[in-house]
Design an enzyme around this catalytic site. Structure first.
Site, PDB file in Angstrom:
ATOM      1  CB  CYS A   2      -0.690  -0.133   1.346  1.00 27.95           C
ATOM      2  SG  CYS A   2      -2.231  -1.304   1.212  1.00 27.95           S
ATOM      3  NE  ARG A  27       4.637   1.606  -0.228  1.00 31.64           N
ATOM      4  CZ  ARG A  27       5.961   1.183   0.036  1.00 31.64           C
ATOM      5  NH1 ARG A  27       6.679   1.760  -0.295  1.00 31.64           N
ATOM      6  NH2 ARG A  27       6.278   1.377   0.984  1.00 31.64           N
ATOM      7  CD  GLU A 471      13.486 -13.268 -13.815  1.00 31.32           C
ATOM      8  OE1 GLU A 471      12.276 -13.686 -12.921  1.00 31.32           O
ATOM      9  OE2 GLU A 471      12.577 -12.691 -14.285  1.00 31.32           O
ATOM     10  CE  LYS A 475       9.559 -10.964 -14.956  1.00 31.19           C
ATOM     11  NZ  LYS A 475      10.153 -11.425 -13.792  1.00 31.19           N
ATOM     12  CD  GLU A 478       5.977 -11.100 -12.711  1.00 30.38           C
ATOM     13  OE1 GLU A 478       7.441 -11.035 -12.935  1.00 30.38           O
ATOM     14  OE2 GLU A 478       5.554 -10.952 -10.957  1.00 30.38           O
ATOM     15  CE  LYS A 594       9.210  -2.706 -10.459  1.00 26.98           C
ATOM     16  NZ  LYS A 594       9.267  -3.967 -11.162  1.00 26.98           N
TER      17      LYS A 594
HETATM   18  O1  M6R Z   1      12.092  -5.386  -5.408  1.00 29.23           O
HETATM   19  P1  M6R Z   1      12.877  -7.202  -5.078  1.00 29.23           P
HETATM   20  O2  M6R Z   1      13.678  -7.130  -6.327  1.00 29.23           O
HETATM   21  O3  M6R Z   1      12.667  -6.456  -3.662  1.00 29.23           O
HETATM   22  O4  M6R Z   1      11.023  -7.672  -5.662  1.00 29.23           O
HETATM   23  C1  M6R Z   1      11.427  -8.658  -5.450  1.00 29.23           C
HETATM   24  C2  M6R Z   1       9.688  -9.628  -5.866  1.00 29.23           C
HETATM   25  O5  M6R Z   1       8.638  -8.946  -5.627  1.00 29.23           O
HETATM   26  C3  M6R Z   1       9.575  -8.998  -7.880  1.00 29.23           C
HETATM   27  O6  M6R Z   1      10.769  -9.728  -8.782  1.00 29.23           O
HETATM   28  C4  M6R Z   1       9.011  -9.897  -7.843  1.00 29.23           C
HETATM   29  O7  M6R Z   1       9.075 -11.456  -7.899  1.00 29.23           O
HETATM   30  C5  M6R Z   1       8.235  -9.495  -9.363  1.00 29.23           C
HETATM   31  N1  M6R Z   1       7.263  -9.255  -9.530  1.00 29.23           N
HETATM   32  C6  M6R Z   1       9.098  -9.900  -9.967  1.00 29.23           C
HETATM   33  O8  M6R Z   1       8.936  -9.293 -11.352  1.00 29.23           O
END
Ligand code: M6R
Length: 599
Positions: A2, A27, A471, A475, A478, A594
């Site tokens: 949030c 967020r 990875e 992708k 998600e 994000k």
């Molecule tokens: O900001 P961070 O790299 O710590 O975030 C980690 C994960 O939340 C982030 O990589 C998430 O898996 C993404 N949505 C991947 O695309």
């Protein structure tokens, strides 16, 4: 997660506050709301969905007191009742985090009518319960009850006061001419001011009639916090003609590589950043542990191969969310470097482990992307230089993380006098091959359209291609909402092969490397079970695969330690084009955010 905003000061347009809130949409974006004072009367607007909908609910009026929120649901589905702010009488609150003991507080406040299913609503009821004639005292009484991670901003239209409280979740205060702007992050308020106070755990920032005081309820005393002048600039967050930020960010990867290595390699020697170099030079390291979440964890897995094979160090990678709850009292800290990787630098699980290990005097290096993030400020950082990443699916930041990990391990190898020929030179030119993959995007677009109706995918690879398989599958999941499994190809025979049929295609990562024949056997095993295979090949494996697999995507043949950087790009594009073809919101996929600032 949030995002929260608060403002008290000279009258501003309510819509200006929404513009600031919009910058926190990364967020969470499942519902949004705001409360403001209109001549001392509390006005409340809440919607299920994105902030955009809120603009339609506010007119051009001005206010001197306002709070706003963009939500990522934890307790209670996204709807306009569960959206923040939560209001009792003249009090309204917005909250980021989780109040873990909200059920006990509800029992304690027996008889109070709760409107929402959220944990957050207890905050405003608690403050109201203690509120006699002094808001500050009631805040102080209330925070002592709260357990968990919380940052909240509360306003009172009766007194005209605004208060921000921080415990674990981030909150910053911008000092502006004639007022204060409160937010979950610095970038969202840079256009208001560059004079920033970052609150610390236990801080209550209290603004009453133009003045502020900070009381720390853990230390039980008034405290002073430094005013930091922010000198860095935001990157440009524009789509620049691309349909989505994600596509733009995928296309920026050549430049990101150039930026990330700039000044860190000199005359074919890795030199890193001065502070990092000095630290590594003065530190004994025999083990490296990579700690991260999601895509950053996948980068950490690639780092393991680099550490084991290039730097000759023991290494493993762990999910921060798991490692957080490991009893570390018997973990050996000697000779171990803990490397924390995080794009946002705000991921709650990652930060929490980093802080715990820092408290244990462990050796720590952070790899954040966001300058000014909590991770960047609290730890020795070797930042990636990918610039602002807006798409929720990480793309260019992953590539930058791989570069940093490669540079780090090559430096550690050099420190041990391990000779690695040619690789540094190839790092300097790899960006050209990245750009050339991006030029042939149309093949991947065609492939994505052809395969977009499949419900399940398998991603396989061995050695350095295994993290890339993970990875690629992440992708696809998600942003396209397609089920995808990823395995080290050698594990296939231990179970996942049972899934293979003509309805589950396999994306097989097959650039030329030491396992070329092992990989070929695995591909044959899939074909023998009527599985379709899309192979990611280079010029050497293309000849081997061409009569066996169904489709091929070709990348340049490069040193195997650079293959992850090239191999991930077609996988990003494949997921992107499927998601776009299906009409999904690529930049803001459902249920995600994000920056993951809750457990
Ligand atoms: O900001 P961070 O790299 O710590 O975030 C980690 C994960 O939340 C982030 O990589 C998430 O898996 C993404 N949505 C991947 O695309």
């Amino acid at each position: 997660m949030c995002g929260i905003v608060g403002y008290k000061g000279k009258p501003v347009r309510v819509k200006d506050i929404l513009d600031t809130l919009k910058m926190l949409e990364y967020r969470g974006y499942d519902s949004a709301g705001l409360a403001y004072s209109r001549d001392g009367i509390l006005e409340l607007r809440k919607v299920e969905g994105k902030i955009e909908k809120l603009y339609g609910l506010v007119d051009d009026s001005f206010t001197d007191l306002v709070i706003a929120h963009t939500r990522w649901a934890t307790h209670g589905i996204p709807n306009d009742i569960n959206a923040h702010p939560h209001v009792v009488g003249t009090l309204a609150v917005v909250h980021n985090g989780i109040i873990e003991n909200y059920r006990e507080i509800k029992n304690y406040l027996n008889g109070y009518q709760f409107k929402s299913e959220t944990d957050s609503e207890v905050i405003v009821h608690l403050v109201n319960y203690f509120y006699k004639d002094n808001l500050f005292d009631s805040i102080l009484a209330s925070v002592k009850f709260l357990k968990g991670a919380f940052a909240f901003v509360l306003m009172d239209t009766k007194s005209g006061d605004l208060v921000a409280v921080k415990m674990e979740s981030p909150i910053v205060i911008g000092l502006i001419d004639g007022g204060y702007i409160v937010s979950s992050d610095i970038p969202s308020i840079i256009k208001w001011t560059r004079r920033i106070i970052t609150l610390e755990n236990g801080d209550i920032f209290y603004i009453s009639s133009g003045d502020f005081k900070i009381f720390n309820f853990i230390e039980n005393r008034f405290v002073r916090r430094n005013i930091e002048i922010i000198s860095w600039d935001l990157g440009i967050a524009e789509k620049s003609g691309y349909k989505h930020f994600m596509l733009k960010e995928i296309n920026e990867q050549g430049k990101v590589i150039r930026d990330t290595i700039a000044g860190r390699i000199e005359k074919n020697e890795i030199i890193l950043d001065e502070e990092v170099r000095n630290y590594l030079d003065s530190t004994d390291i025999r083990n490296i542990v990579y700690i991260a979440c999601g895509t950053s964890y996948h980068a950490g897995l690639v780092g393991v191969y680099y550490s084991l094979e290039l730097a000759g160090l023991n290494s493993h990678a762990v999910h921060a969310s798991e490692y957080r709850y490991i009893d570390k009292s018997r973990v050996s800290l000697d000779d171990t470097l803990f490397v924390f990787i995080s794009q946002s630098g705000e991921t709650a699980d990652t930060l929490s482990v980093a802080r715990e290990l820092k408290g244990m005097k462990a050796k720590i290096l952070a790899i954040p992307n966001v300058i000014g993030s909590s991770m960047y400020r609290e730890f020795l950082s070797f930042p990636t230089r990918a610039g602002v990443e807006i798409g929720v699916a990480a793309t260019k930041t992953f590539t930058a993380q791989l570069i940093n990990l490669l540079l780090l391990n090559l430096y550690l190898a050099k420190k041990k006098n391990i000779q690695i020929d040619g690789l540094v030179h190839e790092i300097l030119t790899i960006h050209e091959f990245v750009d050339s993959i991006l030029e042939s995007y149309d093949q991947i677009l065609e492939l994505a359209q052809e395969y977009s109706d499949y419900q399940h995918f398998m991603y396989l690879g061995r050695h350095l291609m295994y993290p890339i398989a993970l990875e690629g599958a992440l992708k696809l999941k998600e942003i396209s909402y397609i089920h995808a499994e990823a395995y080290p190809a050698g594990e296939m025979k231990h179970g996942p092969i049972a899934l293979i049929d003509n309805k589950m295609p396999t994306f097989y990562l097959y650039p030329y490397n030491r396992l070329v024949n092992k990989n070929l056997s695995n591909i044959q095993e899939i074909k023998a079970r009527k599985g379709k295979v899309i192979a990611l090949v280079d010029k050497k494996t293309k000849e081997i695969a061409k009569d066996i697999v169904d489709r091929m995507i070709e990348i340049r043949y490069v040193n195997e330690y650079l293959q992850p950087i090239l191999a991930v790009i077609p996988l990003q594009l494949f997921a992107y084009y499927i998601a776009d073809w299906k009409g999904f919101n690529v930049d803001q996929p459902r249920n995600l955010a994000k920056s993951v600032t809750v457990e």
